[in-house]
Design a protein around this motif. Structure first.
Motif, short mmCIF file in Angstrom:
data_model
loop_
_atom_site.label_atom_id
_atom_site.label_comp_id
_atom_site.label_asym_id
_atom_site.label_seq_id
_atom_site.Cartn_x
_atom_site.Cartn_y
_atom_site.Cartn_z
N PRO A 94 0.78 -1.24 0.00
CA PRO A 94 0.00 0.00 0.00
C PRO A 94 0.81 1.28 0.00
CG PRO A 94 0.11 -0.86 2.23
CD PRO A 94 0.81 -1.86 1.35
N PHE A 95 2.14 1.20 0.14
CA PHE A 95 2.94 2.39 0.41
C PHE A 95 3.12 3.28 -0.83
CE2 PHE A 95 4.44 -1.20 3.08
CZ PHE A 95 3.74 -0.82 4.21
N ALA A 96 3.34 2.67 -2.00
CA ALA A 96 3.41 3.46 -3.22
C ALA A 96 2.07 4.14 -3.50
CB ALA A 96 3.83 2.58 -4.40
N ALA A 97 0.98 3.45 -3.20
CA ALA A 97 -0.35 4.04 -3.41
C ALA A 97 -0.59 5.22 -2.48
CB ALA A 97 -1.43 2.97 -3.22
N ARG A 98 -0.09 5.13 -1.25
CA ARG A 98 -0.20 6.27 -0.33
C ARG A 98 0.54 7.48 -0.90
NH1 ARG A 98 -2.29 7.86 4.96
NH2 ARG A 98 -0.81 9.33 5.86
N ALA A 99 1.76 7.25 -1.40
CA ALA A 99 2.53 8.35 -1.99
C ALA A 99 1.83 8.90 -3.23
CB ALA A 99 3.94 7.87 -2.34
N TRP A 100 1.28 7.99 -4.04
CA TRP A 100 0.54 8.41 -5.25
C TRP A 100 -0.64 9.29 -4.86
CZ3 TRP A 100 -4.55 7.36 -6.59
CH2 TRP A 100 -4.92 7.69 -7.89
N TRP A 101 -1.41 8.88 -3.82
CA TRP A 101 -2.56 9.68 -3.41
C TRP A 101 -2.11 11.06 -2.91
CZ3 TRP A 101 -4.41 12.49 0.57
CH2 TRP A 101 -5.75 12.86 0.52
N VAL A 102 -1.02 11.11 -2.17
CA VAL A 102 -0.51 12.38 -1.67
C VAL A 102 -0.16 13.32 -2.82
CG1 VAL A 102 1.51 13.40 -0.53
CG2 VAL A 102 0.21 11.60 0.62
N LEU A 103 0.34 12.76 -3.92
CA LEU A 103 0.63 13.57 -5.09
C LEU A 103 -0.65 13.99 -5.82
CD1 LEU A 103 3.79 11.71 -6.35
CD2 LEU A 103 3.70 14.07 -5.56
N GLN A 104 -1.64 13.11 -5.87
CA GLN A 104 -2.94 13.49 -6.44
C GLN A 104 -3.53 14.66 -5.65
OE1 GLN A 104 -4.38 11.83 -9.32
NE2 GLN A 104 -2.23 11.24 -9.27
N TYR A 105 -3.42 14.58 -4.35
CA TYR A 105 -3.94 15.63 -3.46
C TYR A 105 -3.25 16.96 -3.74
CZ TYR A 105 -5.20 17.87 1.00
OH TYR A 105 -5.67 18.74 1.97
N GLY A 106 -1.97 16.91 -4.09
CA GLY A 106 -1.22 18.12 -4.37
C GLY A 106 -1.38 18.66 -5.77
N GLY A 107 -2.10 17.91 -6.64
CA GLY A 107 -2.36 18.40 -7.98
C GLY A 107 -1.37 17.96 -9.04
N PHE A 108 -0.55 16.96 -8.76
CA PHE A 108 0.38 16.45 -9.76
C PHE A 108 -0.39 15.63 -10.79
CE2 PHE A 108 2.90 17.67 -6.21
CZ PHE A 108 4.13 18.05 -6.72
N THR A 109 -0.01 15.76 -12.05
CA THR A 109 -0.88 15.30 -13.13
C THR A 109 -0.39 14.09 -13.91
OG1 THR A 109 0.18 16.87 -14.67
CG2 THR A 109 -1.78 17.64 -13.48
N ASN A 110 0.84 13.64 -13.67
CA ASN A 110 1.40 12.56 -14.50
C ASN A 110 2.15 11.57 -13.60
OD1 ASN A 110 2.17 11.06 -16.72
ND2 ASN A 110 3.80 12.46 -17.35
N VAL A 111 1.42 10.99 -12.66
CA VAL A 111 2.02 10.12 -11.64
C VAL A 111 1.47 8.70 -11.80
CG1 VAL A 111 2.50 9.81 -9.20
CG2 VAL A 111 2.07 12.11 -10.11
#
Length: 281
Positions: A94-111
């Motif tokens: 689950p750890f990569a997904a947690r980091a991915w969600w944190v980037l989605q929350y910040g508005g990153f668009t190509n993760v």
């Protein structure tokens, strides 16, 4: 949304950014240790408890850091909103997904989340190193997407108003039913929640984009329904959130505080009976 990505046959790209999210809930020092022992060339390490959680505040067992802390994380990692970013852990975790969600929350668009874990990436030919990279600080300004975050008040309203929004508990069935609770002081689940064990999405150390687990999930939740996902502390719900987005669900939120936040003050209701729509296999 193309969330999960196999790096097999992907061409090398020097502009691509890498995030190593390896961690162990049993040994919180293990993630940094394995990163220093070897990581994909140029990868920054994001630690679940040092970077992706604020362990000094309230809001569950892995509280989400505030905007200032996350902005600092993004900037010192040298990333911009439109960078291609690949995140990996050991695969099927689950750890990569947690980091991915944190980037989605910040508005990153190509993760993207790598389907292959670290060892699999090395086997595909990705360059690796033991040297710790030095990152040029970015000046990125996050574009916060508050619509993907559910707070305790949001979930309380959902429960109180008997909303048609689906509340999905990502923990194992025995924890959802209150039969076994190894971590939290009160066993059970949030009222009205259905259960879908996130581990059903994993086979042989990798997330399955198709398979019986996905079929079960799609039977439980229709594409046009709004969904809020939670788990014990907001960590294992992240891959369930990511998979719902991968499969085209538009209205999905993560209750970051999750069950540990829900029961923290002891004043909110808990159920231990099995929901008739329990999705655990």
């Amino acid at each position: 949304m193309d969330v999960f990505k196999s790096m097999v046959n992907e061409q090398a790209n020097e502009q691509r950014k890498w995030i190593d999210a390896r961690f162990s809930l049993q040994d919180p020092l293990a993630g940094e240790f394995v990163y220093r022992s070897g990581h994909i060339k140029g990868a920054v390490h994001w630690d679940l408890e040092k970077d992706l959680s604020d362990m000094q505040t309230s809001g569950g067992r892995h509280p989400l850091p505030d905007h200032d802390a996350l902005t600092e994380l993004y900037q010192r990692s040298g990333i911009e909103l439109d960078d291609e970013i690949i995140i990996y852990d050991n695969g099927g975790e689950p750890f990569a997904a947690r980091a991915w969600w944190v980037l989605q929350y910040g508005g990153f668009t190509n993760v993207h989340i790598s389907l292959e874990g670290y060892e699999g990436l090395v086997e595909t030919g990705e360059a690796f190193e033991t040297e710790i990279p030095v990152f040029e600080r970015s000046s990125v300004r996050p574009q916060w997407n508050e619509s993907i975050l559910a707070l305790k008040e949001d979930v309380r309203q959902l429960v109180d108003e008997k909303s048609e929004e689906v509340l999905l508990d990502a923990r194992a069935g025995e924890r959802y039913r209150g039969e076994h609770e190894p971590l939290d002081p009160i066993a059970g689940h949030i009222p009205s929640a259905q259960n879908f064990d996130w581990a059903q999405l994993v086979k042989e150390g990798m997330f399955e984009i198709a398979g019986e687990g996905i079929c079960q999930l799609e039977r439980m939740v229709k594409k046009d329904q709004s969904v809020t996902v939670y788990c014990g502390s907001g960590v294992t719900a992240a891959p369930l959130y990511a998979m719902l987005k991968e499969k085209g669900y538009s209205h999905v939120r993560l209750y970051a505080g999750s069950y540990s936040d829900w029961i923290s003050e002891g004043d909110l209701p808990v159920e231990t009976s099995t929901n008739e729509q329990d999705g655990a296999l």
